[in-house]
Design a protein around this motif. Structure first.
Motif, PDB file in Angstrom:
ATOM      1  N   ASP A  14     -11.727   1.669   4.069  1.00  0.00           N
ATOM      2  CA  ASP A  14     -12.152   0.369   4.612  1.00  0.00           C
ATOM      3  C   ASP A  14     -12.680  -0.540   3.510  1.00  0.00           C
ATOM      4  OD1 ASP A  14     -11.463   1.086   7.178  1.00  0.00           O
ATOM      5  OD2 ASP A  14     -13.484   1.744   7.732  1.00  0.00           O
ATOM      6  N   ARG A  15     -13.472   0.006   2.614  1.00  0.00           N
ATOM      7  CA  ARG A  15     -14.097  -0.805   1.573  1.00  0.00           C
ATOM      8  C   ARG A  15     -13.073  -1.295   0.553  1.00  0.00           C
ATOM      9  NH1 ARG A  15     -19.875  -0.007   1.158  1.00  0.00           N
ATOM     10  NH2 ARG A  15     -20.593   1.123   3.003  1.00  0.00           N
ATOM     11  N   LEU A  16     -12.184  -0.427   0.114  1.00  0.00           N
ATOM     12  CA  LEU A  16     -11.179  -0.848  -0.852  1.00  0.00           C
ATOM     13  C   LEU A  16     -10.226  -1.887  -0.275  1.00  0.00           C
ATOM     14  CD1 LEU A  16      -9.997   2.290  -2.873  1.00  0.00           C
ATOM     15  CD2 LEU A  16     -10.998   0.190  -3.771  1.00  0.00           C
ATOM     16  N   SER A  17      -9.955  -1.814   1.016  1.00  0.00           N
ATOM     17  CA  SER A  17      -9.008  -2.746   1.635  1.00  0.00           C
ATOM     18  C   SER A  17      -9.520  -4.183   1.615  1.00  0.00           C
ATOM     19  CB  SER A  17      -8.717  -2.324   3.074  1.00  0.00           C
ATOM     20  OG  SER A  17      -9.869  -2.472   3.895  1.00  0.00           O
ATOM     21  N   ALA A  18     -10.797  -4.382   1.312  1.00  0.00           N
ATOM     22  CA  ALA A  18     -11.355  -5.737   1.255  1.00  0.00           C
ATOM     23  C   ALA A  18     -11.124  -6.400  -0.111  1.00  0.00           C
ATOM     24  CB  ALA A  18     -12.854  -5.694   1.548  1.00  0.00           C
ATOM     25  N   TYR A  19     -10.691  -5.622  -1.119  1.00  0.00           N
ATOM     26  CA  TYR A  19     -10.507  -6.181  -2.459  1.00  0.00           C
ATOM     27  C   TYR A  19      -9.079  -6.686  -2.641  1.00  0.00           C
ATOM     28  CZ  TYR A  19     -14.971  -4.130  -3.887  1.00  0.00           C
ATOM     29  OH  TYR A  19     -16.293  -3.819  -3.997  1.00  0.00           O
ATOM     30  N   LYS A  20      -8.955  -7.959  -2.983  1.00  0.00           N
ATOM     31  CA  LYS A  20      -7.651  -8.529  -3.297  1.00  0.00           C
ATOM     32  C   LYS A  20      -7.451  -8.434  -4.807  1.00  0.00           C
ATOM     33  CE  LYS A  20      -7.502 -11.668   0.646  1.00  0.00           C
ATOM     34  NZ  LYS A  20      -7.350 -13.068   1.119  1.00  0.00           N
ATOM     35  N   ARG A  21      -7.256  -7.215  -5.254  1.00  0.00           N
ATOM     36  CA  ARG A  21      -7.125  -6.934  -6.686  1.00  0.00           C
ATOM     37  C   ARG A  21      -6.021  -5.920  -6.914  1.00  0.00           C
ATOM     38  NH1 ARG A  21     -11.598  -8.130 -10.214  1.00  0.00           N
ATOM     39  NH2 ARG A  21     -10.468  -6.909 -11.770  1.00  0.00           N
ATOM     40  N   LEU A  77      -8.240  15.362  -2.636  1.00  0.00           N
ATOM     41  CA  LEU A  77      -8.438  13.921  -2.541  1.00  0.00           C
ATOM     42  C   LEU A  77      -7.105  13.196  -2.623  1.00  0.00           C
ATOM     43  CD1 LEU A  77     -11.555  13.576  -4.891  1.00  0.00           C
ATOM     44  CD2 LEU A  77     -11.511  13.750  -2.388  1.00  0.00           C
ATOM     45  N   PRO A  78      -7.011  12.005  -2.083  1.00  0.00           N
ATOM     46  CA  PRO A  78      -5.728  11.286  -2.106  1.00  0.00           C
ATOM     47  C   PRO A  78      -5.351  10.833  -3.506  1.00  0.00           C
ATOM     48  CG  PRO A  78      -7.467   9.887  -1.213  1.00  0.00           C
ATOM     49  CD  PRO A  78      -8.057  11.256  -1.338  1.00  0.00           C
ATOM     50  N   GLN A  79      -4.073  10.852  -3.813  1.00  0.00           N
ATOM     51  CA  GLN A  79      -3.588  10.339  -5.086  1.00  0.00           C
ATOM     52  C   GLN A  79      -3.306   8.843  -5.032  1.00  0.00           C
ATOM     53  OE1 GLN A  79      -0.348  13.467  -5.505  1.00  0.00           O
ATOM     54  NE2 GLN A  79      -1.072  13.394  -7.623  1.00  0.00           N
ATOM     55  N   THR A  80      -3.160   8.323  -3.815  1.00  0.00           N
ATOM     56  CA  THR A  80      -2.876   6.898  -3.647  1.00  0.00           C
ATOM     57  C   THR A  80      -3.985   6.254  -2.833  1.00  0.00           C
ATOM     58  OG1 THR A  80      -0.501   7.354  -3.654  1.00  0.00           O
ATOM     59  CG2 THR A  80      -1.201   5.199  -2.860  1.00  0.00           C
ATOM     60  N   LEU A  81      -4.584   5.214  -3.397  1.00  0.00           N
ATOM     61  CA  LEU A  81      -5.564   4.398  -2.701  1.00  0.00           C
ATOM     62  C   LEU A  81      -4.930   3.052  -2.368  1.00  0.00           C
ATOM     63  CD1 LEU A  81      -8.566   5.137  -5.108  1.00  0.00           C
ATOM     64  CD2 LEU A  81      -7.977   6.347  -2.994  1.00  0.00           C
ATOM     65  N   PHE A  82      -5.576   2.285  -1.509  1.00  0.00           N
ATOM     66  CA  PHE A  82      -4.988   1.014  -1.083  1.00  0.00           C
ATOM     67  C   PHE A  82      -6.032  -0.093  -1.108  1.00  0.00           C
ATOM     68  CE2 PHE A  82      -2.280   4.238   0.727  1.00  0.00           C
ATOM     69  CZ  PHE A  82      -0.996   3.727   0.557  1.00  0.00           C
ATOM     70  N   THR A  83      -5.702  -1.180  -1.808  1.00  0.00           N
ATOM     71  CA  THR A  83      -6.487  -2.403  -1.728  1.00  0.00           C
ATOM     72  C   THR A  83      -5.729  -3.384  -0.831  1.00  0.00           C
ATOM     73  OG1 THR A  83      -5.429  -3.507  -3.603  1.00  0.00           O
ATOM     74  CG2 THR A  83      -7.256  -2.007  -4.089  1.00  0.00           C
ATOM     75  N   ALA A  84      -6.278  -4.594  -0.662  1.00  0.00           N
ATOM     76  CA  ALA A  84      -5.581  -5.611   0.123  1.00  0.00           C
ATOM     77  C   ALA A  84      -4.251  -5.990  -0.518  1.00  0.00           C
ATOM     78  CB  ALA A  84      -6.466  -6.848   0.281  1.00  0.00           C
TER      79      ALA A  84
END
Length: 275
Positions: free
Chosen positions: A37-44, A59-66
């Protein structure tokens, strides 16, 4: 320069993690859900990311930002060395999960993480906070006093959220943010809570822990005290889990800067006179 006190036995922590059975870990799952949830708020866009935590392979190898997916290198938190061996100034994102609560020198550790990041790089960290397991801590304190007439260190001390932002500033991070997520977990008995802590590898990690196993009398007294103080109407007992989140950036000229004192063009007096 003074050497920070050795509160935690990192060798024992590694041993605890190795002994536990593999399986579900609800604390890790809570933190990963919140991280998403927190990473999805970053447009980076982050090109070089590291994810540090216990059981790194889970742990996941892929994270997601906006902006989309971010590939992260996973680093084992408790590998026998408190600090990961990574090249300095090469990363633009570091995520540390459930590690800082068992670091002996937190300011020094944060400063070293900062040196791994490029200018305008982001550090995010989640760790167990100071209000966690207060019920268990108080129950064991009362039981120790009743059974042996003294107190022993049986639950690790943890940082308070009010101190967390200051730790980031002390380590040289800009735009520091600290907040807390508090969860209430319920168990059939205090013994069920103790069993889960052991299964999670969270047995006593203190360097100054008692060297003898807790006696049956002590455990029974602690469980009775816990149930008397923190049981609900249905007989189940409550346990507090507090997760503190930190976020800070390596300083960069593009970041927002606070205004200089005295540079305001509108006075507070005028604002209050003209609502």
């Amino acid at each position: 320069m003074t050497t920070p006190p050795r509160l935690f036995d990192t060798t024992q922590i590694t041993r605890n993690l190795q002994r536990r059975p593999q399986g579900a870990n609800f604390v890790r799952d809570l933190v990963l859900e919140d991280l998403a949830d927190r990473l999805s708020a970053y447009k980076r866009d982050f090109s070089r990311a590291v994810l540090i935590g216990p059981d790194a392979s889970s742990l996941p190898q892929t994270l997601f930002t906006a902006n989309g997916p971010v590939q992260a290198q996973r680093v084992e938190a408790f590998s026998g060395d408190e600090f990961p061996l990574l090249p300095e100034g090469d990363l633009d994102l570091i995520v540390s999960l459930l590690h800082l609560q068992a670091i002996n020198d937190v300011p020094g550790h944060l400063a070293r993480l900062r040196r791994l990041l490029k200018p305008d790089g982001l550090l995010m960290a989640a760790f167990v906070g100071g209000e966690s397991l207060t019920e268990l801590r108080e129950a064991f304190l009362a039981a120790d006093l009743q059974v042996s007439g003294g107190a022993s260190a049986r639950v690790a001390p943890m940082a308070q959220v009010r101190d967390a932002g200051a730790l980031l500033q002390r380590a040289g991070f800009a735009l520091p943010v600290a907040d807390v997520e508090t969860h209430r977990v319920r168990y059939a008995t205090p013994f069920a809570l103790m069993a889960e802590l052991k299964a999670l590898g969270a047995a006593n990690p203190l360097a100054d822990r008692p060297r003898r196993f807790a006696t049956r009398t002590l455990l029974a007294t602690a469980a009775q005290t816990y149930a008397e103080r923190d049981a609900d109407a249905d007989g189940r007992v409550r346990a507090t889990l507090e997760i503190i989140w930190l976020a800070g950036w390596v300083p960069h000229e593009s970041q927002q800067k606070p205004l200089r004192p005295g540079s305001a063009t509108v006075s507070m007096k005028d604002v209050l006179k003209n609502p």
